[in-house]
Enzyme design. Sequence first.
Site, PDB file in Angstrom:
ATOM      1  N   CYS A  51       3.667  -2.621 -32.898  1.00  0.00           N
ATOM      2  CA  CYS A  51       2.726  -3.535 -33.524  1.00  0.00           C
ATOM      3  C   CYS A  51       1.425  -3.683 -32.744  1.00  0.00           C
ATOM      4  O   CYS A  51       0.491  -4.334 -33.210  1.00  0.00           O
ATOM      5  CB  CYS A  51       3.380  -4.890 -33.740  1.00  0.00           C
ATOM      6  SG  CYS A  51       4.595  -4.876 -35.088  1.00  0.00           S
ATOM      7  N   ASP A  86       1.083 -14.406 -45.411  1.00  0.00           N
ATOM      8  CA  ASP A  86       2.522 -14.525 -45.198  1.00  0.00           C
ATOM      9  C   ASP A  86       3.112 -13.170 -44.858  1.00  0.00           C
ATOM     10  O   ASP A  86       2.407 -12.162 -44.761  1.00  0.00           O
ATOM     11  CB  ASP A  86       3.197 -15.126 -46.440  1.00  0.00           C
ATOM     12  CG  ASP A  86       4.271 -16.133 -46.075  1.00  0.00           C
ATOM     13  OD1 ASP A  86       5.099 -15.796 -45.215  1.00  0.00           O
ATOM     14  OD2 ASP A  86       4.265 -17.234 -46.645  1.00  0.00           O
ATOM     15  N   ASP A  87       4.440 -13.130 -44.679  1.00  0.00           N
ATOM     16  CA  ASP A  87       5.105 -11.939 -44.175  1.00  0.00           C
ATOM     17  C   ASP A  87       5.389 -10.898 -45.245  1.00  0.00           C
ATOM     18  O   ASP A  87       5.521  -9.716 -44.953  1.00  0.00           O
ATOM     19  CB  ASP A  87       6.415 -12.344 -43.483  1.00  0.00           C
ATOM     20  CG  ASP A  87       6.156 -13.273 -42.311  1.00  0.00           C
ATOM     21  OD1 ASP A  87       5.513 -12.827 -41.348  1.00  0.00           O
ATOM     22  OD2 ASP A  87       6.580 -14.434 -42.360  1.00  0.00           O
ATOM     23  N   ASP A 105       6.051  -1.789 -43.595  1.00  0.00           N
ATOM     24  CA  ASP A 105       5.544  -1.785 -42.226  1.00  0.00           C
ATOM     25  C   ASP A 105       5.799  -0.414 -41.616  1.00  0.00           C
ATOM     26  O   ASP A 105       6.872   0.163 -41.817  1.00  0.00           O
ATOM     27  CB  ASP A 105       6.226  -2.861 -41.386  1.00  0.00           C
ATOM     28  CG  ASP A 105       5.301  -3.433 -40.321  1.00  0.00           C
ATOM     29  OD1 ASP A 105       4.658  -2.630 -39.620  1.00  0.00           O
ATOM     30  OD2 ASP A 105       5.229  -4.665 -40.196  1.00  0.00           O
ATOM     31  N   ASP A 140      10.636  -8.853 -42.239  1.00  0.00           N
ATOM     32  CA  ASP A 140       9.844  -9.653 -43.175  1.00  0.00           C
ATOM     33  C   ASP A 140      10.693 -10.219 -44.308  1.00  0.00           C
ATOM     34  O   ASP A 140      10.400 -11.296 -44.828  1.00  0.00           O
ATOM     35  CB  ASP A 140       8.708  -8.813 -43.759  1.00  0.00           C
ATOM     36  CG  ASP A 140       7.606  -8.543 -42.752  1.00  0.00           C
ATOM     37  OD1 ASP A 140       7.523  -9.289 -41.758  1.00  0.00           O
ATOM     38  OD2 ASP A 140       6.829  -7.596 -42.955  1.00  0.00           O
ATOM     39  N   GLY A 154      11.918   7.878 -50.015  1.00  0.00           N
ATOM     40  CA  GLY A 154      10.751   7.680 -49.176  1.00  0.00           C
ATOM     41  C   GLY A 154       9.651   8.665 -49.478  1.00  0.00           C
ATOM     42  O   GLY A 154       9.675   9.374 -50.497  1.00  0.00           O
ATOM     43  N   HIS A 155       8.676   8.720 -48.584  1.00  0.00           N
ATOM     44  CA  HIS A 155       7.531   9.612 -48.752  1.00  0.00           C
ATOM     45  C   HIS A 155       7.081  10.087 -47.379  1.00  0.00           C
ATOM     46  O   HIS A 155       7.083   9.319 -46.407  1.00  0.00           O
ATOM     47  CB  HIS A 155       6.377   8.878 -49.445  1.00  0.00           C
ATOM     48  CG  HIS A 155       5.185   9.748 -49.703  1.00  0.00           C
ATOM     49  ND1 HIS A 155       5.203  10.780 -50.617  1.00  0.00           N
ATOM     50  CD2 HIS A 155       3.944   9.741 -49.157  1.00  0.00           C
ATOM     51  CE1 HIS A 155       4.017  11.363 -50.627  1.00  0.00           C
ATOM     52  NE2 HIS A 155       3.240  10.760 -49.754  1.00  0.00           N
ATOM     53  N   SER A 156       6.699  11.355 -47.283  1.00  0.00           N
ATOM     54  CA  SER A 156       6.262  11.922 -46.007  1.00  0.00           C
ATOM     55  C   SER A 156       4.977  12.711 -46.194  1.00  0.00           C
ATOM     56  O   SER A 156       4.728  13.281 -47.263  1.00  0.00           O
ATOM     57  CB  SER A 156       7.347  12.832 -45.420  1.00  0.00           C
ATOM     58  OG  SER A 156       7.598  13.926 -46.293  1.00  0.00           O
ATOM     59  N   ASP A 215       7.991 -14.317 -38.844  1.00  0.00           N
ATOM     60  CA  ASP A 215       8.429 -13.524 -37.692  1.00  0.00           C
ATOM     61  C   ASP A 215       7.215 -13.241 -36.825  1.00  0.00           C
ATOM     62  O   ASP A 215       6.109 -13.045 -37.310  1.00  0.00           O
ATOM     63  CB  ASP A 215       9.170 -12.250 -38.107  1.00  0.00           C
ATOM     64  CG  ASP A 215       8.359 -11.303 -38.961  1.00  0.00           C
ATOM     65  OD1 ASP A 215       7.369 -11.756 -39.587  1.00  0.00           O
ATOM     66  OD2 ASP A 215       8.697 -10.115 -39.027  1.00  0.00           O
TER      67      ASP A 215
END
Length: 347
Positions: A15, A47-48, A65, A88, A135-137, A223
């Site tokens: 982060c 917000d999260d 994230d 989150d 997912g994605h790459s 968080d």
Amino acid sequence: MMGKENIVFCRSGGCTAKLGAGMLEHILSKIPKKEDDNLLIGFDHADDAAVYRISEDLAIVQTLDFFPPMVEDPYTFGQIAAANALSDIYAMGGTVKTALNIVCFPEQMDLNILGEILLGGNSKVTEAGGTLAGGHSIADTDVKYGMSVMGTVHPDKVLANNGVRDGDVLLLTKPLGVGIVLAASQMKDASGEAYSQAVRSMTTLNKYAAEVLSGYEVHGCTDVTGFGFLKHLSEMLGEDHSAEIDSDAVPFIEDADRYAEEFYLTAAGQRNRNAVGSDVEFLNVPFWMEEILFDPQTSGGLLAGVRPEDAQSIMKELNELELPCAIVGRITKRSGKKITVSWTKGA
């Protein structure tokens, strides 16, 4: 061990790679906001995660994230990135359902490294009780990994970050100092125990703390991640509340105080100071504690506002999670500075 690929794999990640809070606020303020009664929480709340109501008793929690590596071991990096993304959902009071991988990876790098990252991420989704659904790459010059996560929550049980009330007690469920310890580690000056504590904290799901909090009346929850303890706290307070923080009680990872004194700091930590420092009054607080409170956390703990009569019972249950957690302050009506941080040790 990854040999020559170590330098490429781990530079400065987690982060700490976030854009500064001030920059984001400036940009987001220019984006038109669509009115939708079913959008219970959107990007205008700071917000999260987003929360969208789909029926009277069901809402979707949606978040994503991703970031570059902050540790050398790819499996551990995958675990940390996943725990951070999943967090989150827990901060909103939700339950994890599905996750999608987000991958940036150099084509010339060993694909076994990517495999380890994905296995680490999947292990945390499984632990969360969710399902990895795809997912994605894309090919990139550097490694980045994270997740888009979907969860569910009852519309009346959403834990927004700005619901705190006058008199609430503030609980923090993980120690601070991750960014500082990782900065020292990159310079080969972190102790094995400090590094192990940081990794253990980052790979621990907030699921368990959230399950404890779900048994009590929680007025506000977030968080603590890249914007550090003080910026995330500031967002919780809004314009109507202030907070008094007992910095003596703030849990932090072993040796983070010494590393801060030796200036193992991050640029992100200084951006956090610039973003929120004018809202904070420090009373006899040592420099190193200031830095810990500004320090960007990766996969940090939950910060929750609860009724004072519940605080000790919650702490008793949280202590069974075997991570440093503490009552760190209280909420008051807005007066003077938004946040006052005191230090009484040795006073």
